[in-house]
Design a protein around this motif. Structure first.
Motif, PDB file in Angstrom:
ATOM      1  N   ARG A   4     -16.282  -2.887   0.408  1.00  0.00           N
ATOM      2  CA  ARG A   4     -15.624  -3.997  -0.075  1.00  0.00           C
ATOM      3  C   ARG A   4     -15.530  -2.979  -1.404  1.00  0.00           C
ATOM      4  N   SER A   5     -15.657  -1.620  -1.789  1.00  0.00           N
ATOM      5  CA  SER A   5     -15.464  -0.349  -2.506  1.00  0.00           C
ATOM      6  C   SER A   5     -14.521  -0.026  -1.445  1.00  0.00           C
ATOM      7  N   GLY A   6     -14.098  -0.106  -0.763  1.00  0.00           N
ATOM      8  CA  GLY A   6     -12.087   0.647   0.093  1.00  0.00           C
ATOM      9  C   GLY A   6     -12.495   2.057   0.526  1.00  0.00           C
ATOM     10  N   LEU A   7     -13.618   2.711   0.471  1.00  0.00           N
ATOM     11  CA  LEU A   7     -13.989   3.737   0.709  1.00  0.00           C
ATOM     12  C   LEU A   7     -12.886   3.960   2.336  1.00  0.00           C
ATOM     13  N   HIS A   8     -13.512   2.468   3.661  1.00  0.00           N
ATOM     14  CA  HIS A   8     -13.181   2.825   4.344  1.00  0.00           C
ATOM     15  C   HIS A   8     -11.306   3.565   4.900  1.00  0.00           C
ATOM     16  N   ASN A   9     -10.721   3.684   3.677  1.00  0.00           N
ATOM     17  CA  ASN A   9      -9.119   3.931   3.378  1.00  0.00           C
ATOM     18  C   ASN A   9      -8.965   4.906   3.151  1.00  0.00           C
ATOM     19  N   SER A  10      -9.625   5.289   2.766  1.00  0.00           N
ATOM     20  CA  SER A  10      -9.618   6.940   2.508  1.00  0.00           C
ATOM     21  C   SER A  10      -9.216   8.123   3.542  1.00  0.00           C
ATOM     22  N   GLN A  11      -8.942   7.969   4.566  1.00  0.00           N
ATOM     23  CA  GLN A  11      -8.609   8.834   5.459  1.00  0.00           C
ATOM     24  C   GLN A  11      -6.578   7.938   5.799  1.00  0.00           C
ATOM     25  N   ARG A  12      -6.614   7.006   5.510  1.00  0.00           N
ATOM     26  CA  ARG A  12      -5.052   6.051   4.953  1.00  0.00           C
ATOM     27  C   ARG A  12      -4.481   7.318   4.449  1.00  0.00           C
ATOM     28  N   ILE A  13      -5.366   6.987   2.844  1.00  0.00           N
ATOM     29  CA  ILE A  13      -4.567   7.451   2.046  1.00  0.00           C
ATOM     30  C   ILE A  13      -3.970   8.970   2.100  1.00  0.00           C
ATOM     31  N   LEU A  14      -5.305   9.550   2.736  1.00  0.00           N
ATOM     32  CA  LEU A  14      -4.899  10.937   2.508  1.00  0.00           C
ATOM     33  C   LEU A  14      -3.519  11.640   3.703  1.00  0.00           C
ATOM     34  N   LEU A  15      -3.329  10.521   4.659  1.00  0.00           N
ATOM     35  CA  LEU A  15      -2.079  11.017   6.051  1.00  0.00           C
ATOM     36  C   LEU A  15      -1.018  10.541   4.889  1.00  0.00           C
ATOM     37  N   ALA A  16      -1.585   9.451   4.193  1.00  0.00           N
ATOM     38  CA  ALA A  16      -0.246   9.149   2.879  1.00  0.00           C
ATOM     39  C   ALA A  16       0.106  10.222   2.518  1.00  0.00           C
ATOM     40  N   LEU A  17      -1.078  10.819   1.617  1.00  0.00           N
ATOM     41  CA  LEU A  17      -0.407  11.717   0.828  1.00  0.00           C
ATOM     42  C   LEU A  17       0.251  13.297   1.647  1.00  0.00           C
ATOM     43  N   ASP A  52      -5.326   7.142 -10.737  1.00  0.00           N
ATOM     44  CA  ASP A  52      -5.498   9.007 -10.804  1.00  0.00           C
ATOM     45  C   ASP A  52      -4.051   9.342 -10.921  1.00  0.00           C
ATOM     46  N   THR A  53      -3.687  10.574 -11.794  1.00  0.00           N
ATOM     47  CA  THR A  53      -2.111  10.635 -12.229  1.00  0.00           C
ATOM     48  C   THR A  53      -1.962  11.518 -10.760  1.00  0.00           C
ATOM     49  N   ASP A  54      -2.392  12.620 -10.243  1.00  0.00           N
ATOM     50  CA  ASP A  54      -1.975  13.314  -9.358  1.00  0.00           C
ATOM     51  C   ASP A  54      -1.941  13.140  -8.403  1.00  0.00           C
ATOM     52  N   VAL A  55      -2.992  11.138  -7.747  1.00  0.00           N
ATOM     53  CA  VAL A  55      -2.563  10.746  -7.132  1.00  0.00           C
ATOM     54  C   VAL A  55      -1.325   9.699  -6.898  1.00  0.00           C
ATOM     55  N   THR A  56      -0.959   8.974  -7.945  1.00  0.00           N
ATOM     56  CA  THR A  56      -0.072   8.014  -8.306  1.00  0.00           C
ATOM     57  C   THR A  56       1.351   9.251  -9.023  1.00  0.00           C
ATOM     58  N   SER A  57       1.046  10.238  -8.550  1.00  0.00           N
ATOM     59  CA  SER A  57       2.556  10.749  -9.067  1.00  0.00           C
ATOM     60  C   SER A  57       3.481  11.281  -7.110  1.00  0.00           C
ATOM     61  N   LYS A  58       2.326  10.145  -6.831  1.00  0.00           N
ATOM     62  CA  LYS A  58       2.776  11.358  -4.813  1.00  0.00           C
ATOM     63  C   LYS A  58       2.844   9.358  -4.325  1.00  0.00           C
ATOM     64  N   LEU A  59       2.532   8.793  -4.702  1.00  0.00           N
ATOM     65  CA  LEU A  59       2.059   7.163  -4.481  1.00  0.00           C
ATOM     66  C   LEU A  59       2.634   6.162  -5.163  1.00  0.00           C
ATOM     67  N   ALA A  60       3.229   5.177  -4.870  1.00  0.00           N
ATOM     68  CA  ALA A  60       2.922   4.292  -6.004  1.00  0.00           C
ATOM     69  C   ALA A  60       2.379   2.861  -5.383  1.00  0.00           C
ATOM     70  N   PRO A  61       1.540   2.213  -7.199  1.00  0.00           N
ATOM     71  CA  PRO A  61       0.567   1.582  -7.039  1.00  0.00           C
ATOM     72  C   PRO A  61       1.187   0.566  -5.717  1.00  0.00           C
ATOM     73  N   GLU A  62       2.440   0.497  -5.315  1.00  0.00           N
ATOM     74  CA  GLU A  62       2.089  -0.818  -4.517  1.00  0.00           C
ATOM     75  C   GLU A  62       2.425  -0.035  -2.913  1.00  0.00           C
ATOM     76  N   GLU A  63       2.092   1.200  -3.134  1.00  0.00           N
ATOM     77  CA  GLU A  63       2.290   1.888  -1.844  1.00  0.00           C
ATOM     78  C   GLU A  63       0.854   2.006  -1.159  1.00  0.00           C
ATOM     79  N   ILE A  64      -0.464   1.941  -2.149  1.00  0.00           N
ATOM     80  CA  ILE A  64      -1.558   2.262  -2.246  1.00  0.00           C
ATOM     81  C   ILE A  64      -1.912   1.057  -1.660  1.00  0.00           C
ATOM     82  N   ASP A  65      -1.733  -0.336  -2.421  1.00  0.00           N
ATOM     83  CA  ASP A  65      -1.947  -1.501  -2.017  1.00  0.00           C
ATOM     84  C   ASP A  65      -1.910  -1.431  -0.928  1.00  0.00           C
TER      85      ASP A  65
END
Length: 88
Positions: A4-17, A52-65
């Motif tokens: 539920r917390s979304g931690l299982h998506n952390s690798q996908r976020i890392l690779l997208a960054l 997190d502005t460091d993250v959203t400077s590279k990934l838009a909220p829609e991309e994170i979704d």
């Protein structure tokens, strides 16, 4: 809780960054910073990343979704069930 917390998506976020040009080390630091806050009960990972502005400077909220879309994890479930249990 972890699912539920979304931690299982952390690798996908890392690779997208990394794909957006951030070094793997910096991407790991950004994801880990937010993942540890999630682990500590401060909120869901998706919300913390979007704040997190460091993250959203590279990934838009829609991309994170899109990176949190459960369909990614379930896209082969029918094939897996067929292999395990046979054709219906």
């Amino acid at each position: 809780m972890l699912f539920r917390s979304g931690l299982h998506n952390s690798q996908r976020i890392l690779l997208a960054l990394v794909e957006k040009g951030i070094s793997r080390e910096e991407s790991y630091r950004l994801v880990q910073r937010n993942a540890m806050r999630t682990w500590g009960g401060e909120g869901d990972l998706i919300d913390l990343l979007k704040g997190d502005t460091d993250v959203t400077s590279k990934l838009a909220p829609e991309e994170i979704d899109k990176l949190f879309d459960l369909e990614y994890h379930f896209k082969h479930v029918d094939t897996i069930f067929e292999r395990v249990f046979g054709a219906a």
